[in-house]
Design a protein around this motif. Sequence first.
Motif, short mmCIF file in Angstrom:
data_model
loop_
_atom_site.label_atom_id
_atom_site.label_comp_id
_atom_site.label_asym_id
_atom_site.label_seq_id
_atom_site.Cartn_x
_atom_site.Cartn_y
_atom_site.Cartn_z
N ALA A 1 44.95 5.44 30.75
CA ALA A 1 45.75 4.29 31.19
C ALA A 1 46.58 3.74 30.02
CB ALA A 1 44.84 3.20 31.75
N GLY A 2 45.97 3.67 28.84
CA GLY A 2 46.70 3.22 27.66
C GLY A 2 47.85 4.15 27.31
N ALA A 3 47.62 5.45 27.44
CA ALA A 3 48.68 6.41 27.14
C ALA A 3 49.84 6.28 28.13
CB ALA A 3 48.13 7.83 27.16
N VAL A 4 49.53 5.98 29.39
CA VAL A 4 50.59 5.73 30.37
C VAL A 4 51.41 4.51 29.94
CG1 VAL A 4 51.05 4.98 32.74
CG2 VAL A 4 49.41 6.81 32.32
N LEU A 5 50.73 3.45 29.50
CA LEU A 5 51.44 2.26 29.02
C LEU A 5 52.33 2.60 27.83
CD1 LEU A 5 48.65 -0.46 29.24
CD2 LEU A 5 50.73 -0.33 30.61
N ALA A 6 51.84 3.47 26.95
CA ALA A 6 52.65 3.88 25.79
C ALA A 6 53.93 4.57 26.25
CB ALA A 6 51.84 4.80 24.88
N ARG B 1 47.98 3.43 21.27
CA ARG B 1 48.25 3.89 19.90
C ARG B 1 48.58 5.38 19.86
NH1 ARG B 1 45.24 4.22 15.09
NH2 ARG B 1 44.71 2.02 15.21
N ASN B 2 47.74 6.19 20.49
CA ASN B 2 47.96 7.64 20.44
C ASN B 2 49.28 8.03 21.10
OD1 ASN B 2 45.55 9.67 19.55
ND2 ASN B 2 44.74 7.66 20.06
N GLY B 3 49.59 7.40 22.24
CA GLY B 3 50.84 7.70 22.92
C GLY B 3 52.05 7.34 22.07
N THR B 4 51.95 6.22 21.37
CA THR B 4 53.06 5.77 20.53
C THR B 4 53.21 6.65 19.30
OG1 THR B 4 52.71 3.49 21.27
CG2 THR B 4 53.97 3.80 19.25
N VAL B 5 52.10 6.93 18.63
CA VAL B 5 52.16 7.74 17.41
C VAL B 5 52.60 9.16 17.73
CG1 VAL B 5 50.77 8.70 15.54
CG2 VAL B 5 50.51 6.30 16.17
N ARG B 6 52.18 9.67 18.86
CA ARG B 6 52.63 11.01 19.28
C ARG B 6 54.15 11.04 19.39
NH1 ARG B 6 53.97 12.87 24.36
NH2 ARG B 6 53.81 15.12 24.69
N ALA B 7 54.74 10.01 19.97
CA ALA B 7 56.19 9.97 20.11
C ALA B 7 56.88 9.76 18.77
CB ALA B 7 56.59 8.86 21.08
N LEU B 8 56.23 9.05 17.84
CA LEU B 8 56.81 8.87 16.51
C LEU B 8 56.90 10.20 15.77
CD1 LEU B 8 54.99 5.59 15.41
CD2 LEU B 8 57.43 5.85 15.82
N ALA B 9 55.92 11.06 15.99
CA ALA B 9 55.97 12.45 15.50
C ALA B 9 56.12 12.56 13.98
CB ALA B 9 57.09 13.22 16.20
N VAL B 10 55.37 11.75 13.25
CA VAL B 10 55.37 11.87 11.79
C VAL B 10 54.31 12.90 11.41
CG1 VAL B 10 55.05 10.68 9.59
CG2 VAL B 10 56.11 9.49 11.53
N PRO B 11 54.67 13.99 10.77
CA PRO B 11 53.71 15.06 10.48
C PRO B 11 52.49 14.57 9.70
CG PRO B 11 55.95 15.81 10.05
CD PRO B 11 56.03 14.33 10.30
N ASP B 12 51.31 15.02 10.14
CA ASP B 12 50.04 14.77 9.47
C ASP B 12 49.60 13.31 9.51
OD1 ASP B 12 49.55 17.49 8.54
OD2 ASP B 12 51.22 17.15 7.19
N LEU B 13 50.24 12.48 10.33
CA LEU B 13 49.83 11.08 10.45
C LEU B 13 49.65 10.74 11.93
CD1 LEU B 13 51.88 9.19 7.71
CD2 LEU B 13 49.41 9.59 7.80
N THR B 14 48.65 11.37 12.53
CA THR B 14 48.33 11.06 13.93
C THR B 14 47.55 9.76 14.04
OG1 THR B 14 46.21 12.22 13.92
CG2 THR B 14 48.17 13.52 14.42
N THR B 15 46.93 9.33 12.97
CA THR B 15 46.11 8.10 12.80
C THR B 15 44.73 8.18 13.43
OG1 THR B 15 46.77 6.76 14.76
CG2 THR B 15 48.24 6.71 12.81
N THR B 16 44.46 9.17 14.28
CA THR B 16 43.15 9.20 14.94
C THR B 16 42.42 10.53 14.80
OG1 THR B 16 44.24 9.80 17.02
CG2 THR B 16 43.74 7.47 16.69
N VAL B 17 43.13 11.62 14.60
CA VAL B 17 42.51 12.95 14.56
C VAL B 17 42.88 13.64 13.25
CG1 VAL B 17 42.28 15.18 15.69
CG2 VAL B 17 42.65 13.12 17.07
N LEU B 18 41.90 14.19 12.57
CA LEU B 18 42.14 14.81 11.27
C LEU B 18 42.00 16.33 11.26
CD1 LEU B 18 40.24 12.32 8.91
CD2 LEU B 18 42.71 12.47 9.31
#
Length: 239
Positions: free
Chosen positions: A92-97, A155-172
């Motif tokens: 649901a959060g990803a849909v909001l993103a 957060r994940n939906g937003t950061v995915r769209a930002l697409a900054v390499p190696d900075l997903t913020t949640t998965v390493l």
Amino acid sequence: MTTPAGDPRTAPPQVPGPQVPGPQVHDRHPLALALFALTAVSGLIDAVSYLGLGHVFTANMTGNVVVIAFALAGAPGFSVAGSLTSLVAFLAGAVLAGRLAGRYATTRRGRWLRAALVLEVSLHGAAAAVAFARGVDGAAQYTVIALVAVAMGIRNGTVRALAVPDLTTTVLTLTLTGLAADSRLAGGTAPRQRRRVLAVATMLAGALPGAVLVLHGQIAWALVASAVLAGATVLLNRE
């Protein structure tokens, strides 16, 4: 008359998101600094959710899928209901993103990111309020899981769209893979090595105090800390 295959007139309309020059973002760029701070928040949240909310993940859905399998197999200490609650709330959060990305398609990237972070801060704050008022047992536990998982889905939906390499913020996982596979030991040139190391370090920096707070029975204060750090990111971000 039929339209030829591949004709652009047959393609579905695209909803552009804010233009993000992800690969060009250097490590001291305001966006990169914000993402490092959010990685620390993720460490805090992982400590809260896994150690304090019944071995549930609210940021890492791969973990939840595996946890559901463990619970179905009868492994003790794992909850199908808790993990499913987190999974549905995260989606649901990803849909909001996605909705936010469309709404801010014609605006500056900074406004889009701030809007997403304000929602995240509000949800962390609401989860902390529930934990202070009701604890994290019974229905309150599922409420806290849902609130935090929605925040992390945004957060994940937003950061995915930002697409900054190696900075997903949640998965390493991919970050660590790149650190090793692109290293000079592997015959590579070690690109973005500092960024990858800093991403791991900031996750540890958030998870350690989060774990200490949870193990001392201070889950609500750990959630407050996550809200404060994410809120500081909003205030300090100069994007």
